[in-house]
Design an enzyme around this catalytic site. Structure first.
Site, PDB file in Angstrom:
ATOM      1  N   ASP A 177      -8.625  -8.663  -5.235  1.00  0.00           N
ATOM      2  CA  ASP A 177      -8.940  -7.825  -4.065  1.00  0.00           C
ATOM      3  C   ASP A 177     -10.263  -8.247  -3.407  1.00  0.00           C
ATOM      4  OD1 ASP A 177      -6.681  -6.251  -4.009  1.00  0.00           O
ATOM      5  OD2 ASP A 177      -7.548  -4.641  -5.217  1.00  0.00           O
ATOM      6  N   SER A 220       5.213  -0.935  -0.493  1.00  0.00           N
ATOM      7  CA  SER A 220       4.405  -2.158  -0.662  1.00  0.00           C
ATOM      8  C   SER A 220       4.872  -3.272   0.269  1.00  0.00           C
ATOM      9  CB  SER A 220       4.477  -2.638  -2.107  1.00  0.00           C
ATOM     10  OG  SER A 220       3.878  -3.918  -2.206  1.00  0.00           O
ATOM     11  N   ARG A 221       3.903  -3.952   0.879  1.00  0.00           N
ATOM     12  CA  ARG A 221       4.205  -5.105   1.742  1.00  0.00           C
ATOM     13  C   ARG A 221       4.209  -6.406   0.941  1.00  0.00           C
ATOM     14  NH1 ARG A 221       4.002  -0.338   4.428  1.00  0.00           N
ATOM     15  NH2 ARG A 221       5.048  -0.675   6.421  1.00  0.00           N
ATOM     16  N   SER A 222       3.903  -6.348  -0.343  1.00  0.00           N
ATOM     17  CA  SER A 222       3.820  -7.590  -1.136  1.00  0.00           C
ATOM     18  C   SER A 222       5.125  -8.385  -1.131  1.00  0.00           C
ATOM     19  CB  SER A 222       3.368  -7.278  -2.563  1.00  0.00           C
ATOM     20  OG  SER A 222       2.023  -6.856  -2.536  1.00  0.00           O
ATOM     21  N   LYS A 267      -3.538   0.087 -11.825  1.00  0.00           N
ATOM     22  CA  LYS A 267      -4.494  -1.024 -11.839  1.00  0.00           C
ATOM     23  C   LYS A 267      -5.495  -0.976 -13.000  1.00  0.00           C
ATOM     24  CE  LYS A 267      -4.735  -2.456  -6.996  1.00  0.00           C
ATOM     25  NZ  LYS A 267      -5.670  -2.634  -5.869  1.00  0.00           N
ATOM     26  N   GLY A 270     -17.507   5.128   0.463  1.00  0.00           N
ATOM     27  CA  GLY A 270     -16.469   5.262  -0.561  1.00  0.00           C
ATOM     28  C   GLY A 270     -16.914   4.603  -1.846  1.00  0.00           C
ATOM     29  N   ALA A 271     -16.418   5.122  -2.983  1.00  0.00           N
ATOM     30  CA  ALA A 271     -16.811   4.562  -4.281  1.00  0.00           C
ATOM     31  C   ALA A 271     -15.614   4.545  -5.227  1.00  0.00           C
ATOM     32  CB  ALA A 271     -17.961   5.383  -4.877  1.00  0.00           C
ATOM     33  N   GLY A 331     -11.638   2.536  -6.179  1.00  0.00           N
ATOM     34  CA  GLY A 331     -11.242   1.219  -6.680  1.00  0.00           C
ATOM     35  C   GLY A 331     -11.540   0.094  -5.704  1.00  0.00           C
ATOM     36  N   ALA A 332     -11.249   0.304  -4.419  1.00  0.00           N
ATOM     37  CA  ALA A 332     -11.488  -0.753  -3.431  1.00  0.00           C
ATOM     38  C   ALA A 332     -12.981  -1.035  -3.321  1.00  0.00           C
ATOM     39  CB  ALA A 332     -10.913  -0.331  -2.081  1.00  0.00           C
ATOM     40  N   TYR A 380      -5.128  -0.591   6.621  1.00  0.00           N
ATOM     41  CA  TYR A 380      -4.353  -1.458   7.518  1.00  0.00           C
ATOM     42  C   TYR A 380      -3.232  -0.707   8.248  1.00  0.00           C
ATOM     43  CZ  TYR A 380      -1.704  -1.944   3.155  1.00  0.00           C
ATOM     44  OH  TYR A 380      -1.036  -1.686   1.983  1.00  0.00           O
TER      45      TYR A 380
END
Ligand code: NAP
Length: 278
Positions: free
Chosen positions: A106, A18-20, A69, A132-133, A135-136, A223
């Site tokens: 998001d 994670s980059r968070s 999530k 796509g379908a 979470g994002a 990313y």
């Protein structure tokens, strides 16, 4: 700097990638705040205990990432209506009375990344194609609908998942077959890839852009790499492109404000600091 030490972090499994922490700790330093943001690898079997521990440990809150999530919503005292529609949370904020409120930023991050890439962009500019379908895609569909999208063409490898979303959200969302993805680009103002195709270690997204107007904005939620083959192809034919880093950076802003009391900025320095971690 005051004496209050504010702690937050991210729970995921695995979470080491994670980059968070790099994003939030950059802002803690930039705004000269007294606090820290850590990584919490939480096994799915321990999710409830870990979430209950947020308040007990005195954290200001936590980000929630894959695979928690959806499950984490169960343990909230209150879930923001926007997050309810998205069906997932990515941020927990401990309230002054100790209760846990869940949010999903998001979609906010995604819209901000488009505004950053193309000031003046608006959701009603023309049809949007979403590939796509998962979470994002859900978060992006809800945010685009709220921003005034008039037509969203949703295509997913597993058709039934696109149908489910189209049924749940109704107009302006319509599902099409994955085999129609090349033709579905006709007249589109925005194309968004929310599949994992093109991500580091995955094959390139299989799509032919011939029908896509060169005026369309092309966005990829991925990313790593910063420029997927979809974005490279789109850029070479003249489309403006947006990678997933802006979404990642901007989604962090409302959470940081809730925990640390400052709405932080996404600066070129932050972009560079995170790119260095790739
Ligand atoms: P997810 O819920 O697991 O969804 C994955 C999607 O990829 C599904 O629609 C799946 O289709 C599709 N897919 C998988 N393999 C495929 C293939 N071979 N051909 C075509 N489609 C395929 O994942 P997610 O959480 O939505 O994440 C999706 C992407 O968005 C990831 O690359 C992730 O890194 C990125 N993301 C970025 C941000 C950000 O801040 N930039 C935030 C969240 C996610 P099926 O339904 O057919 O399996």
């Amino acid at each position: 700097m005051n004496n209050t030490f504010t702690m937050a972090g991210v729970m995921g499994w695995p979470v080491a990638h994670s980059r968070s922490p790099a994003i939030h700790n950059h802002w803690i330093r930039q705004y000269n705040l007294n606090g820290a943001y850590g990584l919490f690898p939480v096994n799915p079997n321990h999710l409830e205990a870990a979430i209950r521990g947020i308040q007990a440990l005195g954290l200001a809150g936590c980000n929630i990432t894959i695979p928690h999530k959806v499950e984490a919503m169960k343990f909230m005292d209150w879930v923001d209506p926007l997050a309810q529609r998205m069906g997932a949370i990515n941020t927990i904020v401990v309230q002054p009375d100790g209760t846990l409120h869940g949010f999903n930023n998001d979609g906010f991050g995604f819209l901000e990344s488009l505004h950053e890439a193309q000031p003046g962009w608006h959701a009603g500019a023309g049809p949007t194609v979403i590939l796509g379908a998962g979470g994002a895609a859900r978060a992006i569909v809800v945010s685009l609908m709220d921003a005034g999208a008039t037509e969203i063409r949703l295509l997913n490898r597993t058709r039934s998942k696109a149908d489910e979303l189209a049924q749940e959200f109704g107009t302006p969302v319509a599902a099409y077959d994955w085999s129609e993805r090349h033709e579905a680009l006709t007249g589109a103002a925005l194309l968004i890839n929310t599949t994992n195709q093109g991500m580091h270690g995955q094959p390139a997204l299989d799509i032919e852009l011939t029908q896509l107007p060169t005026t369309a904005l092309v966005s990829d939620a991925i990313y790593i790499p910063l420029e997927t083959s979809l974005l490279a192809t789109a850029r070479l034919r003249g489309n403006t492109t947006v990678n997933g880093l802006g979404m990642l950076l901007h989604q962090a802003r409302p959470a940081f404000r809730a925990w640390f009391g400052v709405m932080p900025e996404v600066t070129p320095e932050l972009h560079q600091a995170i790119i260095k971690t790739f």
